[in-house]
Design a protein around this motif. Structure first.
Motif, short mmCIF file in Angstrom:
data_model
loop_
_atom_site.label_atom_id
_atom_site.label_comp_id
_atom_site.label_asym_id
_atom_site.label_seq_id
_atom_site.Cartn_x
_atom_site.Cartn_y
_atom_site.Cartn_z
N ASP A 160 0.86 -1.19 0.00
CA ASP A 160 0.00 0.00 0.00
C ASP A 160 0.89 1.24 0.00
OD1 ASP A 160 -1.60 2.18 0.59
OD2 ASP A 160 -2.56 1.28 2.33
N ILE A 161 0.88 1.99 -1.11
CA ILE A 161 1.61 3.26 -1.18
C ILE A 161 0.61 4.32 -1.62
CG2 ILE A 161 3.61 4.49 -2.10
CD1 ILE A 161 4.83 1.83 -2.90
N GLY A 162 0.34 5.26 -0.74
CA GLY A 162 -0.64 6.30 -1.06
C GLY A 162 -2.02 5.76 -1.35
N GLY A 163 -2.36 4.62 -0.74
CA GLY A 163 -3.67 4.02 -0.98
C GLY A 163 -3.76 3.29 -2.31
N ARG A 164 -2.63 3.16 -3.01
CA ARG A 164 -2.63 2.45 -4.29
C ARG A 164 -1.94 1.10 -4.15
NH1 ARG A 164 -3.48 8.07 -4.22
NH2 ARG A 164 -4.77 8.61 -6.00
N LEU A 165 -2.26 0.23 -5.09
CA LEU A 165 -1.71 -1.13 -5.07
C LEU A 165 -0.41 -1.16 -5.86
CD1 LEU A 165 -5.14 -2.67 -5.93
CD2 LEU A 165 -3.92 -3.24 -3.83
N TYR A 166 0.69 -1.38 -5.17
CA TYR A 166 1.99 -1.52 -5.83
C TYR A 166 2.55 -2.92 -5.56
CZ TYR A 166 2.52 3.39 -7.16
OH TYR A 166 2.39 4.62 -7.76
N GLY A 167 3.11 -3.53 -6.59
CA GLY A 167 3.75 -4.83 -6.44
C GLY A 167 5.25 -4.66 -6.31
N ASP A 168 5.84 -5.32 -5.31
CA ASP A 168 7.29 -5.27 -5.11
C ASP A 168 7.93 -6.27 -6.08
OD1 ASP A 168 9.90 -5.36 -4.29
OD2 ASP A 168 9.46 -5.51 -2.15
#
Length: 801
Positions: free
Chosen positions: A296-304
């Protein structure tokens, strides 16, 4: 209290002295060099009378010389609203008459058109805002400018940026002069321009101190006088930076790819939606043999993607894998990352890659069986898939004996996926996507991408297309209710429908089949159409404006399908003549694509059934918690995680303060118009580091995703709920998901800032036969509603006339 010394202003006095004065007071009290001054408080503004005697006395204590008079509104220099340049500053004010006039001008600027529009855009209530005014001794600068303690262009927190120019700082902040730009990254360099190395070193040290004090990156206005003395004139938060990735304790740097736009969603996800989506997406990828942690980054879905990038086996295919769902922008940033020596192959990642390889082998057997079955008997695979979708719909319903919040929570926590149903749904979809993607390489030199896009138009068996056509039929049958639906605001129609006072226009039947859908529908926290049908009524009104039967979506879809079939026959004949083996293979795959690729939307459509029931149960739990005084309103539960809801239900934990804070952050993030495609752990927006191709003669470059060329007026849409799209207008949006597709039925073409050729928006555009260009950076800001534009789906260009 009408006038106070600037040194008396503190951070907790924003409502009295405004953001600017509060920030300056903090700097003074911490020992920074700030011009002496005073503040005419917001209380004086509330009363509406300038306190002349107090102002004159304070001015005389300053020495009655030249002063700077600056606005300091109570909604200014805040963490999410800087109000930079929105209200007035008057410099070199001398004498009481000029001073009182300047203060009046600052008060008046609170209600200027630009300040009012700025507050409207940020949903700030005008009646709650007051204007304080800062009066400071005037500094005569030799050089002045702005210091950003984090690089606002790249997002890097370990870089600072400085803009400077000789003379007054207004030349810099107003953009009225050429400025010298410096990036401070800790590397000593010979300085050129108006600042010396010593100046830059002092600015960097000052920036580190100021940021440390305020606890966030700062935008600092400064001036250096003729004696070389540095003065600070203002410090406020940098509001444009995208939030930093969270600390993970894993080796740095790390790279994160934005996943939300795959679902056509750039708005922030609610905390409850995030808590479920993270696990669901990770599980879905794991079923394909790919291990990716969702952040969760800034309420967005990010994949590592760090481990994949550093794995010898994974990195070889990573860029190609991104082509299907993520598109060329994601591919470009990942190519840049893979060329970065910091993401070279490591032993640990190689071991993880081997483990992933083992998982991939376990998945491969099921995949081979599923794909071969679908290729051999596509009709049977399609029937099995829709049977599995129906089973999922039936199984998703909660049992009738759920009575308490604890019962409902146990039901939600015990739900699990059915692997057999998942296979029946997944592999026909994967097969269709592969069958649509592979012919491009087989037909290289024989067919253009534009020709292949044509073959993939008018695709049958797409549940989203069927939904849109069902709404079109509803419009065609409006009869005597046509004018009512055209003349009444969509939100009023929705309210009347929900109250049961709207005439029967067929909406109940439509919502019975499709009411579990909506914009950003994968987020549990977002209402479904059945709860708020406003967007459906807005789309219905758009359909009723179509007067040319040939522009009806049913006929457009039929034409696209007929054109696709004819193009397929011609393409296969040509390919077989020139390359018999490849032509035969490509023909087989394209025919299978026309049978299976339209199923792409069915997997998500099926997954929305359990989501709908989960949301329904959560809202019932929320109602119980609201009745117990633990929530302000039932839907506050969407700003908790499932674990936090459990604590409220079983231990009566009160999360109301947490919810209020999260709602404020969510509202702020909803206003963000751009979301980085990829981020590094230091905050770097990877795409910002890539070279930008200059636009030529008003032409914007993207990626062609649907064939055709159309010229028409643009319609920039940020929210489809109330969008009015006239027939033939070019729809311009940051991104789209299935909830947007009803707008396609009247649009002449589609332009988006993100996407992939096989994503929802372009797929539906092809099936309606409308041109589409995706991945056009900043399209919604570069293009304005009403501008005449030409969309060329073959060339991948948008020309603004």
């Amino acid at each position: 209290m009408h006038v106070i010394a600037l040194s008396e202003a503190t951070a907790d006095m924003v409502d009295l002295v405004g953001g600017k004065a509060a920030g300056l007071g903090e700097l003074i009290r911490r020992g920074e060099r700030v011009p002496e001054g005073f503040c005419v408080t917001a209380e004086a503004h509330r009363l509406g009378v300038i306190p002349q005697a107090e102002i004159v006395a304070a001015y005389e204590r300053l020495g009655a010389g030249p002063v700077a008079v600056r606005s300091s509104a109570t909604a200014e220099d805040l963490p999410d609203a800087s109000f930079a340049g929105q209200q007035d500053t008057v410099l070199n004010v001398t004498g009481t008459t000029e001073l009182l006039a300047a203060i009046g001008k600052c008060w008046d600027s609170l209600h200027s058109a630009r300040a009012t529009a700025y507050r409207d855009a940020r949903e700030i209530d005008h009646s709650t805002v007051r204007m304080a005014v800062v009066v400071q001794r005037m500094v005569t600068p030799a050089v002045a400018g702005v210091l950003f303690t984090a690089n606002p262009l790249t997002g890097r927190r370990d870089e600072m940026a400085v803009d400077a120019a000789p003379g007054l700082g207004t030349a810099v902040v107003d953009g009225a002069a050429t400025v010298d730009h410096y990036v401070l990254d800790g590397v000593a360099r010979d300085a050129e321009g108006c600042l010396t190395p010593a100046h830059l070193a002092e600015l960097r040290a000052t920036g580190e101190w100021v940021q440390g004090h305020f606890g966030s990156p700062q935008d600092v206005e400064w001036a250096i006088d003729g004696d070389g003395v540095l003065w600070l004139l203002q410090s406020r938060p940098i509001t444009s930076l995208f939030p930093l990735p969270p600390e993970t304790g894993k080796p740095l740097p790390r790279v994160y790819l934005e996943f939300g736009h795959v679902q056509g969603m750039l708005q922030p996800v609610t905390p409850m939606g995030m808590s479920t989506l993270r696990s669901q997406i990770s599980a879905m990828l794991a079923s394909l043999g790919v291990r990716v942690e969702i952040i969760d980054i800034g309420g967005r879905l990010y994949g590592d993607l760090t481990d994949l990038a550093r794995s010898r086996s994974s990195r070889k295919r990573l860029v190609k894998l991104l082509a299907v769902d993520f598109g060329p922008r994601a591919q470009a940033v990942m190519q840049h990352v893979l060329a970065d020596p910091r993401f070279a192959v490591t032993t640990v990642s190689a071991e993880r890659g081997a483990a992933q390889g083992a998982a991939s082998l376990r998945t491969a057997g099921r995949a081979v069986v599923g794909i071969l079955r679908a290729l051999a008997r596509p009709d049977a695979a399609r029937i099995r898939m829709f049977q599995a979708v129906e089973q999922m719909r039936v199984r998703s319903a909660a049992p009738a004996d759920l009575r308490t919040a604890a019962d409902r929570l146990r039901f939600l926590e015990a739900r699990d996926a059915d692997d057999d149903s998942a296979d029946a749904i997944m592999w026909p979809i994967v097969t269709g996507m592969l069958a649509a993607a592979l012919p491009a390489s087989l037909l290289k030199g024989v067919a253009t991408p534009d020709e292949i896009h044509t073959v993939l138009g008018g695709m049958p068996h797409n549940v989203t297309i069927e939904m849109d056509l069902a709404l079109w039929r509803l419009a065609q049958n409006a009869g005597d209710h046509r004018q009512l639906l055209l003349d009444t605001a969509p939100d009023e129609l929705a309210a009347r429908y929900l109250r049961g006072t709207l005439p029967d226009v067929g909406m109940a039947g439509f919502l019975d089949a499709y009411g579990h859908r909506g914009v950003a529908e994968v987020d549990l926290g977002v209402p479904r159409w059945a709860e708020d049908p406003t967007p459906v009524f807005a789309a219905l009104a758009n359909y009723l404006r179509v007067t040319d039967p040939r522009q009806g979506p049913d006929q457009r879809f039929q034409r696209a399908a007929a054109t696709a079939e004819a193009a397929l026959d011609e393409l296969v004949r040509r390919a077989r003549r020139r390359r018999p083996v490849r032509g035969t293979m490509a023909g087989f795959l394209l025919r299978r694509a026309r049978s299976l690729a339209g199923l792409r939307e069915a997997g998500k459509f099926a997954g929305l059934y359990p989501l709908r029931e989960t949301r329904r149960q959560l809202l019932l739990i929320g109602a119980d918690l609201h009745a117990a005084g633990l929530l302000e309103q039932p839907d506050d539960i969407m700003f908790l995680t499932l674990d936090e809801a459990h604590a409220s239900v079983h231990d009566s934990v009160d999360h109301r303060a947490t919810i209020a804070s999260r709602r404020a952050v969510h509202r702020r993030e909803l206003r963000r118009r751009t979301v980085p495609v990829a981020l590094l752990s230091d905050g770097t927006d990877v795409e910002a580091a890539l070279p930008v191709a200059p636009a030529v003669d008003g032409t914007l470059t993207g990626v062609g995703a649907s064939a055709g060329r159309v010229t028409g007026p643009a319609r920039v849409v940020h929210d489809p709920a109330t969008a009015h799209v006239e027939p033939g207008e070019v729809l311009v949006a940051a991104t789209t998901d299935p909830g947007w597709t009803p707008l396609f039925l009247t649009a002449g073409a589609l332009v988006t800032e993100t996407g992939a050729i096989m994503a929802h928006g372009p797929t539906v555009a092809r099936e309606y036969g409308i041109p589409a260009v995706i991945c056009v950076p900043d399209a919604t800001r570069t293009i304005s509603t009403g501008q005449l534009v030409t969309v060329d789906g073959a060339a991948g260009t948008v020309t603004v006339h």
